[in-house]
Design a protein around this motif. Sequence first.
Motif, PDB file in Angstrom:
ATOM      1  N   ARG A 101       0.870  -1.240   0.141  1.00 32.47           N
ATOM      2  CA  ARG A 101       0.065  -0.234   0.155  1.00 32.47           C
ATOM      3  C   ARG A 101       1.068   1.072  -0.207  1.00 32.47           C
TER       4      ARG A 101
ATOM      5  N   ALA B 199      -2.141   5.257  -6.441  1.00 34.26           N
ATOM      6  CA  ALA B 199      -2.314   4.364  -5.927  1.00 34.26           C
ATOM      7  C   ALA B 199      -1.914   3.335  -6.196  1.00 34.26           C
ATOM      8  N   SER B 200      -1.830   2.124  -5.071  1.00 33.28           N
ATOM      9  CA  SER B 200      -1.904   0.358  -5.466  1.00 33.28           C
ATOM     10  C   SER B 200      -3.150   0.718  -5.521  1.00 33.28           C
ATOM     11  N   ARG B 201      -4.343   1.369  -5.427  1.00 33.13           N
ATOM     12  CA  ARG B 201      -5.350   0.285  -5.653  1.00 33.13           C
ATOM     13  C   ARG B 201      -6.145   1.755  -6.812  1.00 33.13           C
TER      14      ARG B 201
ATOM     15  N   TRP C 248      -6.235   5.073   3.537  1.00 37.15           N
ATOM     16  CA  TRP C 248      -5.136   5.610   3.813  1.00 37.15           C
ATOM     17  C   TRP C 248      -4.954   6.048   2.453  1.00 37.15           C
ATOM     18  N   GLU C 249      -5.090   4.897   1.107  1.00 36.47           N
ATOM     19  CA  GLU C 249      -5.076   4.828  -0.208  1.00 36.47           C
ATOM     20  C   GLU C 249      -6.101   6.573  -0.761  1.00 36.47           C
ATOM     21  N   ASP C 250      -7.023   5.533   0.204  1.00 33.88           N
ATOM     22  CA  ASP C 250      -7.816   6.161  -1.068  1.00 33.88           C
ATOM     23  C   ASP C 250      -8.270   7.944  -0.640  1.00 33.88           C
TER      24      ASP C 250
ATOM     25  N   GLY D 226      -4.552   0.445   5.104  1.00 36.13           N
ATOM     26  CA  GLY D 226      -3.578   1.302   4.084  1.00 36.13           C
ATOM     27  C   GLY D 226      -4.435   1.484   3.340  1.00 36.13           C
ATOM     28  N   ALA D 227      -5.266   1.123   2.697  1.00 35.02           N
ATOM     29  CA  ALA D 227      -7.125   1.119   1.408  1.00 35.02           C
ATOM     30  C   ALA D 227      -7.021   1.254   1.685  1.00 35.02           C
TER      31      ALA D 227
ATOM     32  N   THR E  96       1.261  -3.717   6.339  1.00 35.42           N
ATOM     33  CA  THR E  96       0.691  -4.332   5.170  1.00 35.42           C
ATOM     34  C   THR E  96       0.863  -5.353   6.163  1.00 35.42           C
TER      35      THR E  96
ATOM     36  N   GLU F 267      -3.550  -3.779   6.538  1.00 37.38           N
ATOM     37  CA  GLU F 267      -4.238  -3.777   4.910  1.00 37.38           C
ATOM     38  C   GLU F 267      -4.990  -3.224   4.602  1.00 37.38           C
ATOM     39  N   GLN F 268      -6.228  -3.238   5.707  1.00 38.60           N
ATOM     40  CA  GLN F 268      -7.404  -2.620   5.723  1.00 38.60           C
ATOM     41  C   GLN F 268      -7.197  -0.746   5.579  1.00 38.60           C
TER      42      GLN F 268
END
Length: 1111
Positions: A146, A307-309, A281-283, A278-279, A269, A275-276
Amino acid sequence: MEYMALRQNRLIVNRPYKDIRNSEADKKFTQRRRRLGSSGGKPHAEWTELLKMGCKLTFVDDVLNRSFYKLGLVVGRQPGYFVIIPVLLTLLMITGYQRVYYEMDPEYLFSPVSGQGKLERRIVEEHFKVNYSHRFNVGRITRAGRFGRVIVVAKDGDRNMLRTEVWKELRELDELVQNITVSTPTGVSFTYREECARWEGQCFVNDILNLDKIIGEVERGELNLTFPIMFNPVTWEAHAFPVYFGGAKVVDDTIVSVPAVQLVWFVRTDTKLQEQRGADWEDAFLDAVGVAEDTGRFKHISVARFASRTLDHELEKNTRTVIPYFSSTFILMGIFSIVTCMMGDWVRSKPWLGLLGNISAVMATAAAFGCAIYLGISFIGINLAAPFLMIGIGIDDTFVMLAAWRRTSPQLPVPERMAIMLSEAAVSITITSVTDMLSFFIGIFSPFPSVQIFCMYSGLAVCFTFVWHLTFFAGCVAVSGYREKQNRHTFTWLKVLPESRARKEKRSWLYRIFCSGGVDPADPTNPVDNKEHCIMSFFKMTMADILNNNFMKAFVIVVFLAYLAGAGYGVTNLKEGLERRKLSKNDSYSVEFFDREDLYYREFPYRIQVIISGEYNYSDPKIQDEVETLTKSLENTSYISNSLYTESWLRTFVEYVERNNDYLNISIDTEEDFIKNLKELWLFPANPFSLDVKFDETGETIIASRFLVQAINISGTNHEKEMVKALREVVAQSPLNVSVFHPYFVFFDQFELVRPTSIQNLCYGALMMMITSFIFIPNILCSLWVAFSIISIEVGVVGYMALWDINLDSVSMINLIMCIGFSVDFTAHICYAYMSSKARSPKERVSECLYSLGLPIVQGSFSTILGVVALLLADSYIFSVFFKMVFMVIFFGAMHGLFLLPVLLSLFGPGSCTKHDDDIKLTKIEKCYPNPYCLPHPRLMLNDQIYNGKSGSPNGIYKIYSEDKDLGIGTSGEDTSESSSNQSQRRQIANEGGKRRKYDDSWKRFNYGQSTSQFQPSGELDIYGNDSDRAWQLQRYEANRLAFDSYGRTPGLGDELKPRKSSDTSPRREEPYTVTRTHSHHNLHRPRAPRRSNSHQNLENHNYISELRFP
């Protein structure tokens, strides 16, 4: 005699198809055919035809026709059940949507299931598991993790970012990111500093930002930045400029200008919770940076984020963008199907059935998707292209079934018409559905999950569409059939008059235009109620004449050769691999990021890990030499930079000991001393090399190690594929157990597999399509022409997709697999229609196959293209590829079917090398009504007494001529009277003008029922002897014309022709007789002559056949 008797039995072929099965005459026909084969006689043309028939494996065709015939009877008798049950099943299946699981992981969808990159990653993670919380190093990660990443350029267009105001805003951007506050659904809030990846307790930071302490001196030229590494004179940090600077201009190892700077932030992560978080935070990162960029917060810098997402979000956006076009596509297809199913006859017009064909396809697709979800198959966004395809396939089946319905006789009961309709449409819709299903099921064995999932959903959708059309749509046709039987208006369902009756009753022109329709039961064959379709006539006459022209044939072949040349050029320029930017929408923020990355960061793109697995004694000089040889071999490739950018713990440790052994006074000659000194001097916790050596549980043996090399100047997917292939070949040649790895190698594996997988699928698909077409259309020549067409179409699609900016990737592979089935649809039917034609000349064969299939091919092509045109409006590479490739395969298939195959078959097909007599010129009346009733064989003998013209029977008069061209009326038997012959001749001469008018009128009357519908075939299968009928009829008319002309010139000719008293008692003539018809009614005194029904050329009176004898 035996052969002529055999030909006599063949007259039974003129009965309806279902009546000849298992009949006694059919059995006698087979027995006599066998006797002919064992007689040793000279083969005849008819016997050759029988041999061809015997070579055809019609088992599947027979089973389909019988099964569909029975199904049609059941549907016609109880249509309500077949309408209601599919609706209920659809409602039941769509309940599965509540269990849908969306899969949007790009790595899972677009990388091979068992790719070598995943195996290499498994090896790396087995020995060197990444610790994001305590021991994170960006060059040694095994997964993307992430992160948030930006590429920054100057807003004013200045290509040098080494300015104070720019560095100030870069520092503001970093503070903005680190201060983003994220709130989770559980109410927990955190910032980057709390969840950042750490190295020895310190957050991962962009140390390049510390240049702000010396950027003023750099800007004034007082301090130079040395490339590639420089120590900051203020903080004493080592800045690796290739990591952060993109497109830097370097002169004598001094950085002159920097057009782009990239910054990265990583979060932890290690656990599911991290992991969640991190997701989340990416948003928040994407939103915050996007708002800052869009609102103009930064005056001097422009920020592109990633970002990774991001790819997950883009796949989801692709899914959402295509959904609004479902309704517009359904409306467009509904209008198209309604218009194309309309006729001038308001009773036989079926606009609602065209719409119901679309509804049937939509219901089937929805039910198939629900069934797939119940089976536990993940749902992906690409699946949303399937409904557009299914609507096109469904409306094609609709046209085929309605065409078969219109070919049936309106006088038959509805169940019988349904049975005949499904029986005739059995092969057409079954071969189309089976080939499409097989092509999709081939894709299930693809190594790419995205291809597998799409093909499973689409294959089920094709299967459901086939079943729903045989049940739901067939039930709707039956209901419409009952309406048509009662002569009710297609819209108002009120009873109306046929147009012929409306004219007789002098109804208004408005009534005749908008209300009249159907067939008058009292006169069902009148021409007013039976009009031929103008477009079908265009294909039969104009189009066929154009293609039969030698100059046009040459032009078509030249165009085909140019088509192949263009396709070959495209194949040689085909690119492979799915570029990441193509997964995004064209207006996505990520597109700008990918463009900047490709522009500025392709010089040093990938930090590649080299892993040595296994227990090796690294104190052994031979092992050290092997490792050094491997390292230099990699560095010597064109894809890896020099040793300056290589991180090797073994090389640096050995060099350090050798260089400083005078004061170190240590030994590394034994494994024990080597490991002891390695741990003490080199693998201390702060050194990143401590992440590159893995010991066993005792800590005394090295079981794995790694070193890092730097890829250089890699641009484009083909270059990436070549790099991975070259590096793997280098490590494979080493005696050590070595593998190379980078997180993106998992994606690069598709570049290596997509070409062989596509070729394999195309070969298997073409072979299966040829076998399938041979099973359903048992003609080996037809199968070969179908295989030629499939190869030609697929080569064209592959070649021109490269010229249309489409790469060979997992998305285009889906379409190539799908196109295998679509390429069969048009070509197989054209080939079979041409091969099955009984016409002697290629020109007539071309005319017949175009008359039968020209209009359906055009309708099917337009319907399929209209079904997917909305995908082009979705502004997505994935869906635009679907449109482009479906358009190409449908267009190329239609061009092959309408132009190329008729020309090639006329040049190289049956009868192309045989000289034919000049065409018989027909009168205008005969050209308008080309299919009058006639006996299949032109040389029948009549042993029973024929009336000589005195009879008032409505059946007409037969003339019998001897072979010496002694033309006249009556018979020339020995027992006939001269006076009766003279009377007959005088009567004929007196009524010559009237007979000619009656003759022309009889042509019209006997042809009223022959042009039944716009989909009426021209006898391409000819199982009822159409072509032999037509040829004999032309010869008979010419004889009649000569007879009429001879009466006026030879008044005494009738004295030589005398009527026979009785066929049972009179002696037989030595010469054979020729039977012709003076006008349209047959005047046999005992049985009534057979008539031909609207739906088939049916001999209704079999007693008449039994009285025909041959000499």
